[in-house]
Design a protein around this motif. Structure first.
Motif, PDB file in Angstrom:
ATOM      1  N   VAL A 102      49.772  44.100  55.391  1.00  0.00           N
ATOM      2  CA  VAL A 102      50.151  44.230  53.979  1.00  0.00           C
ATOM      3  C   VAL A 102      50.555  42.869  53.423  1.00  0.00           C
ATOM      4  O   VAL A 102      50.184  42.504  52.295  1.00  0.00           O
ATOM      5  N   GLY A 103      51.304  42.087  54.217  1.00  0.00           N
ATOM      6  CA  GLY A 103      51.714  40.767  53.761  1.00  0.00           C
ATOM      7  C   GLY A 103      50.549  39.836  53.519  1.00  0.00           C
ATOM      8  O   GLY A 103      50.527  39.059  52.548  1.00  0.00           O
ATOM      9  N   SER A 104      49.516  39.907  54.398  1.00  0.00           N
ATOM     10  CA  SER A 104      48.351  39.038  54.238  1.00  0.00           C
ATOM     11  C   SER A 104      47.526  39.401  53.008  1.00  0.00           C
ATOM     12  O   SER A 104      46.798  38.564  52.470  1.00  0.00           O
ATOM     13  N   CYS A 105      47.622  40.681  52.574  1.00  0.00           N
ATOM     14  CA  CYS A 105      46.861  41.113  51.387  1.00  0.00           C
ATOM     15  C   CYS A 105      47.617  40.882  50.083  1.00  0.00           C
ATOM     16  O   CYS A 105      47.066  41.111  49.005  1.00  0.00           O
ATOM     17  N   ARG A 106      48.843  40.443  50.189  1.00  0.00           N
ATOM     18  CA  ARG A 106      49.683  40.369  48.999  1.00  0.00           C
ATOM     19  C   ARG A 106      49.085  39.465  47.932  1.00  0.00           C
ATOM     20  O   ARG A 106      49.102  39.815  46.730  1.00  0.00           O
ATOM     21  N   SER A 107      48.551  38.323  48.331  1.00  0.00           N
ATOM     22  CA  SER A 107      47.996  37.391  47.338  1.00  0.00           C
ATOM     23  C   SER A 107      46.827  38.023  46.582  1.00  0.00           C
ATOM     24  O   SER A 107      46.695  37.854  45.366  1.00  0.00           O
ATOM     25  N   PHE A 108      45.974  38.783  47.299  1.00  0.00           N
ATOM     26  CA  PHE A 108      44.852  39.457  46.625  1.00  0.00           C
ATOM     27  C   PHE A 108      45.369  40.523  45.665  1.00  0.00           C
ATOM     28  O   PHE A 108      44.850  40.687  44.552  1.00  0.00           O
ATOM     29  N   MET A 109      46.392  41.248  46.109  1.00  0.00           N
ATOM     30  CA  MET A 109      46.943  42.303  45.254  1.00  0.00           C
ATOM     31  C   MET A 109      47.576  41.710  43.997  1.00  0.00           C
ATOM     32  O   MET A 109      47.404  42.237  42.884  1.00  0.00           O
ATOM     33  N   GLU A 110      48.311  40.631  44.164  1.00  0.00           N
ATOM     34  CA  GLU A 110      48.970  40.009  43.014  1.00  0.00           C
ATOM     35  C   GLU A 110      47.964  39.429  42.032  1.00  0.00           C
ATOM     36  O   GLU A 110      48.222  39.387  40.825  1.00  0.00           O
ATOM     37  N   SER A 111      46.821  38.966  42.526  1.00  0.00           N
ATOM     38  CA  SER A 111      45.795  38.443  41.625  1.00  0.00           C
ATOM     39  C   SER A 111      45.252  39.522  40.705  1.00  0.00           C
ATOM     40  O   SER A 111      44.812  39.242  39.588  1.00  0.00           O
ATOM     41  N   VAL A 112      45.270  40.776  41.171  1.00  0.00           N
ATOM     42  CA  VAL A 112      44.820  41.896  40.342  1.00  0.00           C
ATOM     43  C   VAL A 112      45.828  42.189  39.234  1.00  0.00           C
ATOM     44  O   VAL A 112      45.465  42.624  38.132  1.00  0.00           O
ATOM     45  N   CYS A 113      47.115  41.907  39.519  1.00  0.00           N
ATOM     46  CA  CYS A 113      48.185  42.294  38.594  1.00  0.00           C
ATOM     47  C   CYS A 113      48.728  41.139  37.766  1.00  0.00           C
ATOM     48  O   CYS A 113      49.562  41.360  36.870  1.00  0.00           O
ATOM     49  N   VAL A 114      48.314  39.895  38.050  1.00  0.00           N
ATOM     50  CA  VAL A 114      48.953  38.731  37.449  1.00  0.00           C
ATOM     51  C   VAL A 114      48.845  38.717  35.934  1.00  0.00           C
ATOM     52  O   VAL A 114      49.769  38.294  35.235  1.00  0.00           O
ATOM     53  N   ASN A 115      47.717  39.179  35.380  1.00  0.00           N
ATOM     54  CA  ASN A 115      47.532  39.136  33.929  1.00  0.00           C
ATOM     55  C   ASN A 115      48.015  40.402  33.225  1.00  0.00           C
ATOM     56  O   ASN A 115      47.825  40.551  32.017  1.00  0.00           O
ATOM     57  N   ARG A 116      48.628  41.318  33.971  1.00  0.00           N
ATOM     58  CA  ARG A 116      49.061  42.596  33.399  1.00  0.00           C
ATOM     59  C   ARG A 116      50.585  42.719  33.356  1.00  0.00           C
ATOM     60  O   ARG A 116      51.098  43.763  32.948  1.00  0.00           O
ATOM     61  N   ASN A 117      51.282  41.694  33.833  1.00  0.00           N
ATOM     62  CA  ASN A 117      52.742  41.748  33.904  1.00  0.00           C
ATOM     63  C   ASN A 117      53.204  42.940  34.758  1.00  0.00           C
ATOM     64  O   ASN A 117      54.105  43.693  34.382  1.00  0.00           O
ATOM     65  N   ILE A 118      52.548  43.082  35.881  1.00  0.00           N
ATOM     66  CA  ILE A 118      52.889  44.163  36.822  1.00  0.00           C
ATOM     67  C   ILE A 118      53.498  43.531  38.064  1.00  0.00           C
ATOM     68  O   ILE A 118      52.903  42.631  38.669  1.00  0.00           O
ATOM     69  N   ASN A 119      54.660  44.013  38.435  1.00  0.00           N
ATOM     70  CA  ASN A 119      55.362  43.470  39.597  1.00  0.00           C
ATOM     71  C   ASN A 119      55.038  44.296  40.846  1.00  0.00           C
ATOM     72  O   ASN A 119      55.050  45.521  40.809  1.00  0.00           O
ATOM     73  N   ILE A 120      54.736  43.604  41.952  1.00  0.00           N
ATOM     74  CA  ILE A 120      54.488  44.272  43.239  1.00  0.00           C
ATOM     75  C   ILE A 120      55.678  44.012  44.150  1.00  0.00           C
ATOM     76  O   ILE A 120      56.000  42.866  44.451  1.00  0.00           O
ATOM     77  N   SER A 121      56.329  45.093  44.570  1.00  0.00           N
ATOM     78  CA  SER A 121      57.460  44.977  45.505  1.00  0.00           C
ATOM     79  C   SER A 121      57.095  45.679  46.804  1.00  0.00           C
ATOM     80  O   SER A 121      56.311  46.626  46.811  1.00  0.00           O
ATOM     81  N   MET A 122      57.673  45.200  47.903  1.00  0.00           N
ATOM     82  CA  MET A 122      57.343  45.726  49.224  1.00  0.00           C
ATOM     83  C   MET A 122      58.611  46.137  49.965  1.00  0.00           C
ATOM     84  O   MET A 122      59.570  45.376  50.032  1.00  0.00           O
ATOM     85  N   ASN A 123      58.581  47.352  50.509  1.00  0.00           N
ATOM     86  CA  ASN A 123      59.646  47.855  51.374  1.00  0.00           C
ATOM     87  C   ASN A 123      59.042  48.073  52.759  1.00  0.00           C
ATOM     88  O   ASN A 123      58.517  49.156  53.057  1.00  0.00           O
ATOM     89  N   LEU A 124      59.079  47.028  53.569  1.00  0.00           N
ATOM     90  CA  LEU A 124      58.460  47.094  54.884  1.00  0.00           C
ATOM     91  C   LEU A 124      59.478  47.569  55.920  1.00  0.00           C
ATOM     92  O   LEU A 124      60.648  47.205  55.869  1.00  0.00           O
TER      93      LEU A 124
END
Length: 429
Positions: free
Chosen positions: A300-322
């Motif tokens: 999940v941590g390694s995919c975080r950058s890809f996930m954030e790139s999907v949300c960066v222009n939408r003002n969507i915050n991604i939080s993780m509870n590992l």
């Protein structure tokens, strides 16, 4: 001793008493003494006769009633030497033999039925007259997602939190319906009844159709996709080749620049069409997973950058509870990374803008939650159907890809909107 014999004795005694009238007083006393002794003996004989002819048969019949009351069909009554009573004893013993055989036969049938129900791949839920659960087999426990069987017993089906249970309670008695859930599972549920002690007693049969339906769906859409891909690619190849040829011819004519731009747009559209159909074909060609022992938290941590790139222009915050420590699971990391990115992309599109996506991991599960607009109950049942999409211009490819990858990994999963407003995609590996 028969009754007429007793009558003869009493008659003789009466004659003896009449004869006493002709004797003197002293003789009468001696005779009365002997007669008194005789009467005592006679009374004792009568009591013995009364016991063997009346009391003992009644006692034997009473013992038989006790055996019936205790359902002890292995014991038998002994003859008492009295014709009428012995006939009753004979009939009673014959009845006990029949009851014993019948009880043994019913026990064997019930044992076989219990084994059959327990081993059946079809879920069976027995209900009492008030629609409370009295028994469930292993398949029903699995289909209804019951963790605590003892807690579920003697409760109405409607009180279970299982989505399948909530669908079953809406099925009328003596009817059967096909139920499709938001986790792509499909069931044939029957609400039937049988007669028990003169009353109608309900029960539920649950048959999983998921594998058969998915195989049929996959076979159908694979055939359609191959046919469409073949026709589109052949047509696109021919059109693109012709446009390239025309473009080459027009390149020598400066005054045709506007026309060449139109040809370039047409060529790009053809290439876009080819890529579009290739995406459908890629769903059919998902490779078998190459399983590896992977730390889910690290993945999940390694995919975080890809996930954030999907949300960066939408003002969507991604939080993780590992979860703490390592969550080691056997998965194909490449396929699972693509799957996670697809799920996050769908969540971001559901939010639109200004929202939050939370990714939570456990030792063998992962949950992606978003606070988007949610999914209405009618759409939940169709989410993983081929080519279904809640987006105006969606093709349903993303959820098809997700479903195929999860099924190939043997995961259980669900996607639904909960009362708190969050839509959760839960995956158990």
């Amino acid at each position: 001793m028969k009754l007429k014999h007793l009558f003869y004795i009493l008659a003789a005694l009466q004659l003896a008493l009449l004869a006493l009238l002709f004797y003197s007083a002293s003789q009468r006393q001696d005779i009365l003494f002997y007669i008194g002794e005789g009467l005592v003996v006679l009374v004792l004989l009568f009591l013995v006769y009364f016991y063997y002819k009346v009391l003992r048969p009644l006692d034997v019949i009473g013992n038989g009633m006790d055996l019936l009351n205790e359902q002890d069909f292995s014991s038998r009554l002994k003859p008492v030497g009295q014709q009428e009573s012995d006939r009753i004893v004979q009939v009673f013993n014959k009845m006990m033999d029949q009851l014993k055989d019948e009880k043994l036969r019913i026990q064997e049938q019930n044992r076989f039925l219990d084994l059959l129900i327990s081993a059946s791949p079809m879920g069976v839920v027995m209900l009492d007259f008030d629609e409370r659960i009295t028994m469930m087999n292993n398949a029903a426990i699995r289909f209804l997602e019951i963790d605590n069987v003892e807690h579920a017993l003697h409760r109405p089906l409607r009180q279970l939190s299982s989505p399948l249970a909530k669908e079953i309670v809406n099925i009328p008695l003596d009817k059967a319906e096909t139920v499709r859930l938001s986790d792509s599972m499909i069931y044939r549920c029957s609400h039937l009844s049988f007669m028990d002690r003169g009353f109608t007693r309900p029960f539920i049969l649950i048959e999983s159709l998921t594998e058969e339906v998915m195989k049929a769906e996959k076979k159908a859409y694979e055939k359609v996709i191959r046919m469409i891909a073949h026709e589109v690619n052949n047509t696109v190849a021919g059109v693109t080749s012709t446009l390239d040829t025309v473009n080459d011819v027009l390149s020598a004519m400066p005054e045709t620049e506007d026309l060449r731009e139109v040809i370039a747009v047409g060529s790009d559209r053809c290439l876009g069409m080819s890529r579009f159909i290739t995406r459908f074909a890629d769903v059919v060609k998902i490779p078998e997973p190459q399983l590896q022992s992977v730390d889910l938290n690290q993945l999940v941590g390694s995919c975080r950058s890809f996930m954030e790139s999907v949300c960066v222009n939408r003002n969507i915050n991604i939080s993780m509870n590992l979860c703490e420590g390592h969550a080691m699971v056997n998965i194909d990391p490449t396929l699972f990374e693509q799957l996670l990115v697809n799920i996050v992309k769908n969540a971001a599109e559901s939010i639109g803008s200004d929202g939050e996506i939370t990714i939570t991991t456990q030792t063998n599960s992962i949950e992606i939650a978003d606070n988007g607009k949610g999914i209405n109950p009618e759409d939940e049942k169709k989410l993983f159907s081929p080519f279904f999409s809640t987006k105006p211009n969606g093709q349903g490819i993303g959820l098809m890809f997700i479903r195929e990858v999860l099924i190939k990994h043997g995961c259980t999963f669900s996607l639904r909107t909960y009362p708190d407003g969050y839509t959760r995609f839960k995956i158990v590996l």
